[in-house]
Design an enzyme around this catalytic site. Structure first.
Site, PDB file in Angstrom:
ATOM      1  N   THR A 115       0.819  -1.211   0.000  1.00 13.43           N
ATOM      2  CA  THR A 115       0.000   0.000   0.000  1.00 13.43           C
ATOM      3  C   THR A 115       0.854   1.263   0.000  1.00 13.43           C
ATOM      4  O   THR A 115       2.035   1.247   0.319  1.00 13.43           O
ATOM      5  CB  THR A 115      -0.944   0.019   1.221  1.00 13.43           C
ATOM      6  N   ASP A 116       0.197   2.369  -0.364  1.00  8.95           N
ATOM      7  CA  ASP A 116       0.873   3.676  -0.365  1.00  8.95           C
ATOM      8  C   ASP A 116       0.432   4.469   0.866  1.00  8.95           C
ATOM      9  O   ASP A 116      -0.227   3.931   1.753  1.00  8.95           O
ATOM     10  CB  ASP A 116       0.587   4.421  -1.668  1.00  8.95           C
ATOM     11  N   MET A 117       0.774   5.726   0.898  1.00  8.41           N
ATOM     12  CA  MET A 117       0.453   6.558   2.061  1.00  8.41           C
ATOM     13  C   MET A 117      -1.046   6.729   2.286  1.00  8.41           C
ATOM     14  O   MET A 117      -1.484   7.008   3.393  1.00  8.41           O
ATOM     15  CB  MET A 117       1.125   7.924   1.930  1.00  8.41           C
TER      16      MET A 117
END
Length: 132
Positions: free
Chosen positions: A17-19
């Site tokens: 996942t990203d931020m």
């Protein structure tokens, strides 16, 4: 041509996942790569043996991707792989990433058979038989 659909399960890990907490776009390409590798293995095709005995490897030639909806941490996903077209040196696949039946991502993938020195070659007979 085979109309069978191969399914491969993927769990979204934190590292995927990203931020914003959603799957980073490039990771869908990893998910479908795993699905393709599992599909080939499930057909009984040994890619290492093809490389070592026939000098043939599969190379990604083209991919057309469509991102529909985000996947998130801990989602249980299914990667499906379906044969599109088969020619002498080329294999086209349609792959999808789904969550509980919801389409999140799809891609049309073109693979070509290559020799170890980078020249196109015919798809191995064993693979052509299995995908028809």
């Amino acid at each position: 041509m085979s109309h069978q659909v191969h399914e491969f399960a993927v769990t979204v890990h934190y590292e995927d996942t990203d931020m914003a907490g959603i799957v980073y776009h490039a990771n869908y390409l990893k998910f479908i790569e795993r699905g393709r590798s599992d599909w080939v293995r499930a057909m009984g095709v040994d890619q290492l043996a093809l490389r070592d005995t026939q000098g043939v490897v599969f190379v990604l030639r083209r991919i057309e991707a469509d991102y529909r909806a985000p996947a998130r941490f801990e989602d249980q996903l299914s990667v499906t792989t379906r044969v599109g077209q088969v020619s002498g040196v080329r294999l086209t696949l349609h792959q999808e990433v789904l969550r509980a039946g919801e389409l999140l991502f799809s891609a049309d993938v073109t693979l070509v058979a290559m020799t170890l020195d980078g020249h196109p070659t015919r798809l191995p007979q064993e693979l052509r038989r299995k995908v028809h």
